[in-house]
Design an enzyme around this catalytic site. Structure first.
Site, PDB file in Angstrom:
ATOM      1  N   GLU A  91       0.819  -1.219   0.000  1.00 55.24           N
ATOM      2  CA  GLU A  91       0.000   0.000   0.000  1.00 55.24           C
ATOM      3  C   GLU A  91       0.853   1.270   0.000  1.00 55.24           C
ATOM      4  OE1 GLU A  91      -3.314  -0.008   2.698  1.00 55.24           O
ATOM      5  OE2 GLU A  91      -3.621   2.145   2.448  1.00 55.24           O
ATOM      6  N   LYS A 269      -7.933  -0.387  10.883  1.00 57.90           N
ATOM      7  CA  LYS A 269      -7.246  -0.851   9.663  1.00 57.90           C
ATOM      8  C   LYS A 269      -5.993  -0.007   9.446  1.00 57.90           C
ATOM      9  CE  LYS A 269      -6.389  -1.229   5.066  1.00 57.90           C
ATOM     10  NZ  LYS A 269      -5.484  -0.384   4.266  1.00 57.90           N
ATOM     11  N   ASP A 285       3.297 -14.124  11.794  1.00 57.60           N
ATOM     12  CA  ASP A 285       1.982 -14.535  11.309  1.00 57.60           C
ATOM     13  C   ASP A 285       1.017 -13.342  11.362  1.00 57.60           C
ATOM     14  OD1 ASP A 285      -0.604 -15.617  11.069  1.00 57.60           O
ATOM     15  OD2 ASP A 285      -0.014 -17.506  11.983  1.00 57.60           O
TER      16      ASP A 285
HETATM   17  P1  NAD Z   1       8.254 -23.220  16.517  1.00 59.24           P
HETATM   18  O1  NAD Z   1       7.632 -24.477  17.017  1.00 59.24           O
HETATM   19  O2  NAD Z   1       8.982 -23.279  15.215  1.00 59.24           O
HETATM   20  O3  NAD Z   1       9.268 -22.635  17.604  1.00 59.24           O
HETATM   21  C1  NAD Z   1       9.021 -22.693  18.965  1.00 59.24           C
HETATM   22  C2  NAD Z   1       9.989 -23.663  19.617  1.00 59.24           C
HETATM   23  O4  NAD Z   1      11.313 -23.166  19.487  1.00 59.24           O
HETATM   24  C3  NAD Z   1       9.734 -23.762  21.109  1.00 59.24           C
HETATM   25  O5  NAD Z   1       8.773 -24.757  21.342  1.00 59.24           O
HETATM   26  C4  NAD Z   1      11.125 -24.105  21.656  1.00 59.24           C
HETATM   27  O6  NAD Z   1      11.284 -25.495  21.772  1.00 59.24           O
HETATM   28  C5  NAD Z   1      12.088 -23.618  20.589  1.00 59.24           C
HETATM   29  N1  NAD Z   1      12.910 -22.437  21.022  1.00 59.24           N
HETATM   30  C6  NAD Z   1      14.236 -22.264  20.780  1.00 59.24           C
HETATM   31  N2  NAD Z   1      14.650 -21.100  21.273  1.00 59.24           N
HETATM   32  C7  NAD Z   1      13.590 -20.500  21.844  1.00 59.24           C
HETATM   33  C8  NAD Z   1      13.390 -19.246  22.508  1.00 59.24           C
HETATM   34  N3  NAD Z   1      14.392 -18.384  22.702  1.00 59.24           N
HETATM   35  N4  NAD Z   1      12.149 -18.933  22.922  1.00 59.24           N
HETATM   36  C9  NAD Z   1      11.122 -19.791  22.731  1.00 59.24           C
HETATM   37  N5  NAD Z   1      11.246 -20.986  22.130  1.00 59.24           N
HETATM   38  C10 NAD Z   1      12.470 -21.351  21.670  1.00 59.24           C
HETATM   39  O7  NAD Z   1       7.211 -22.038  16.357  1.00 59.24           O
HETATM   40  P2  NAD Z   1       6.063 -21.463  17.283  1.00 59.24           P
HETATM   41  O8  NAD Z   1       6.478 -20.069  17.629  1.00 59.24           O
HETATM   42  O9  NAD Z   1       5.658 -22.354  18.374  1.00 59.24           O
HETATM   43  O10 NAD Z   1       4.858 -21.397  16.227  1.00 59.24           O
HETATM   44  C11 NAD Z   1       4.783 -20.369  15.291  1.00 59.24           C
HETATM   45  C12 NAD Z   1       4.207 -20.858  13.984  1.00 59.24           C
HETATM   46  O11 NAD Z   1       2.943 -21.500  14.210  1.00 59.24           O
HETATM   47  C13 NAD Z   1       3.911 -19.733  13.044  1.00 59.24           C
HETATM   48  O12 NAD Z   1       4.460 -20.075  11.779  1.00 59.24           O
HETATM   49  C14 NAD Z   1       2.393 -19.691  12.949  1.00 59.24           C
HETATM   50  O13 NAD Z   1       1.973 -19.227  11.694  1.00 59.24           O
HETATM   51  C15 NAD Z   1       2.033 -21.126  13.172  1.00 59.24           C
HETATM   52  N6  NAD Z   1       0.680 -21.456  13.610  1.00 59.24           N
HETATM   53  C16 NAD Z   1      -0.242 -20.522  13.997  1.00 59.24           C
HETATM   54  C17 NAD Z   1      -1.499 -20.898  14.431  1.00 59.24           C
HETATM   55  C18 NAD Z   1      -2.462 -19.832  14.879  1.00 59.24           C
HETATM   56  O14 NAD Z   1      -2.091 -18.683  15.030  1.00 59.24           O
HETATM   57  N7  NAD Z   1      -3.740 -20.164  15.153  1.00 59.24           N
HETATM   58  C19 NAD Z   1      -1.836 -22.257  14.487  1.00 59.24           C
HETATM   59  C20 NAD Z   1      -0.884 -23.193  14.106  1.00 59.24           C
HETATM   60  C21 NAD Z   1       0.370 -22.803  13.682  1.00 59.24           C
END
Ligand code: NAD
Length: 432
Positions: A91, A269, A285
């Site tokens: 945008e 928005k 996300d």
């Molecule tokens: P992820 O599982 O890739 O990373 C999290 C993991 O990283 C933790 O469980 C931990 O084991 C590890 N880790 C390493 N260093 C860390 C630190 N400093 N702090 C925290 N954890 C650390 O990702 P996530 O963040 O659990 O999930 C994010 C993804 O899930 C996004 O891509 C999102 O789009 C997707 N997602 C979103 C939804 C929703 O919003 N409803 C649903 C499902 C999936």
């Protein structure tokens, strides 16, 4: 038009094994299926091989990538530190408005921020409990067992100081049924946390069924991240904004949004123009953040403005914003997308909370910029140059022609596609 429609209607979209093909093979298949030429669709697949391979690992059925402009917002000072802020948006005027308002906020020290700990909630829905109230209390009685089992799933997160910290059990009545809903409350540290908390919720399901004597259905995080709020405030200098009438105009515009959901949707928005651009640039996300923000805007039972505006004793404008901000640095596309990685490096944030605070600062700056334009010269003037450029390109202008068409459109006062086409035809006829 007619032939395009006939081609569209003849497409057979049933392609067994499409997902097993390579991106170039998929591209070839859609060219064949669509009845269009390779040239018509070439832009879909125009990406370099390295990026294509990364994209193919990120999502399904990839044929190419969509480059979105990435601008860097300037002038931001947040809690006394300067930031260069990457913003990915299609945008016009968004990056300019944020940078502009950041320069006004600088006069009185820039943005001040704060945020909650990175707490996410995972929901476990229990259906068919015979004794929902007693089942609810039985879950509380087993609180420690539930937390221990959840934390066994993610020892790394626990080692980093995060992990499941508490539970909360609610009774939700819907369509004549009673659901027991267990909330697992998890500190996700520098993660967005969805995968982390979903894994925990899934692991807890058998124990929850055993405790409640009923069936678990959904096990998924809530995007209502209301324990993970990020906050920002800034004082905008009255004179730099355009004077007391502009300040009063912004406060009127805010009051309108606070009272009227039709206006609030557009007001919010504008905030999300800034927020989503940084969320996207950092590989986070956007849908999760947007769902959380709009849910928060309706948290009091009525959809309203996410930001607030008031005047200080000196007549300056004071803007504040508080939004759930579920963003991370370690998971999702932030970890896999090279542009997101570079964007995070440029921001040089120490953790997910600092990133969340930078993002809300951009949201506030963006909102103030839009309200200032609306209250002063109107939104179209600021939009016009970039809009005119887009219209010129849409009309078919190329190279030097673009600026020539833009300047004639602006002089004529009508930035419209038909005018741009006419100007372009004239230019080409006159040879220049
Ligand atoms: P992820 O599982 O890739 O990373 C999290 C993991 O990283 C933790 O469980 C931990 O084991 C590890 N880790 C390493 N260093 C860390 C630190 N400093 N702090 C925290 N954890 C650390 O990702 P996530 O963040 O659990 O999930 C994010 C993804 O899930 C996004 O891509 C999102 O789009 C997707 N997602 C979103 C939804 C929703 O919003 N409803 C649903 C499902 C999936």
């Amino acid at each position: 038009m007619l032939s395009g429609r006939l081609v569209f209607m003849s497409v057979n979209s049933r392609i067994p094994g499409f997902y097993k093909l390579t991106p170039p093979e998929r591209f070839k298949t859609i060219v064949e299926r669509s009845g269009l030429s390779e040239g018509d669709l070439a832009s879909l697949a125009a990406t370099d091989g390295k990026m294509l391979a990364i994209a193919d690992r990120m999502v399904e059925n990839v044929v190419g990538t969509l480059p979105i402009p990435l601008g860097v917002a300037a002038n931001f000072t947040i809690n006394g530190r300067d930031y260069l802020i990457p913003m990915a948006t299609e945008e016009p005027s968004v990056v300019a408005a944020a940078s502009n308002m950041a320069s006004v906020a600088r006069i009185h020290g820039g943005f001040r921020t704060s945020s909650d700990q990175p707490i996410m909630i995972s929901q476990i829905q229990v259906v068919g409990a015979k004794d929902p109230q007693a089942a609810r209390l039985r879950l509380y009685e087993r609180r420690q067992d539930l937390l221990d089992l959840a934390n066994e799933q993610d020892p790394l997160l626990v080692k980093l100081g995060g992990g499941a910290k508490d539970i909360e059990v609610r009774i939700v009545e819907a369509s004549g049924k009673t659901y027991v809903v267990l909330h697992l409350i998890v500190d996700v540290r520098d993660a967005m946390g969805a995968n982390a908390v979903n894994t925990m919720a899934e692991a807890l399901a058998p124990l929850v069924e055993q405790i409640t004597g009923a069936r678990v259905r959904l096990r998924i995080l809530s995007n209502k991240a209301d324990r993970r709020l990020a906050r920002v405030r800034a004082t905008y200098d009255c004179q730099a904004l355009g004077g007391p009438d502009v300040v009063d105009g912004i406060i009127d515009a805010y009051a309108f949004a606070a009272a009227d959901p039709y206006r609030a949707a557009t007001h919010n928005k504008g905030i999300m123009n800034g927020i989503t651009a940084v969320v996207l640039a950092t590989g986070n996300d956007t849908r999760a953040v947007e769902a959380g923000a709009h849910c928060h805007a309706a948290a009091q039972g009525r959809y309203t403005s996410l930001s607030h505006y008031e005047k200080d004793d000196a007549g300056n404008l004071v803007g504040t914003l508080e939004v759930p901000m579920a963003v991370g640095l370690v998971g999702g596309a932030t970890k896999t997308h090279p542009v997101a990685q570079a964007a995070v490096k440029l921001l040089a944030v120490k953790g997910a909370q600092e990133l969340a605070e930078v993002i809300v600062a951009v949201g506030l700056a963006q909102n103030t910029g839009a309200l200032r334009a609306l209250s002063a010269e109107g939104i179209q003037k600021g939009h016009m140059s970039l809009h005119a450029r887009n219209i010129a390109v849409a009309a078919g202008a190329d190279g030097d022609e673009i600026e020539k068409v833009v300047s004639r459109l602006k002089d004529g006062g009508h930035v419209r596609l038909d005018k741009a086409q006419a100007v372009l035809a004239e230019l080409r006829q006159s040879g220049g």
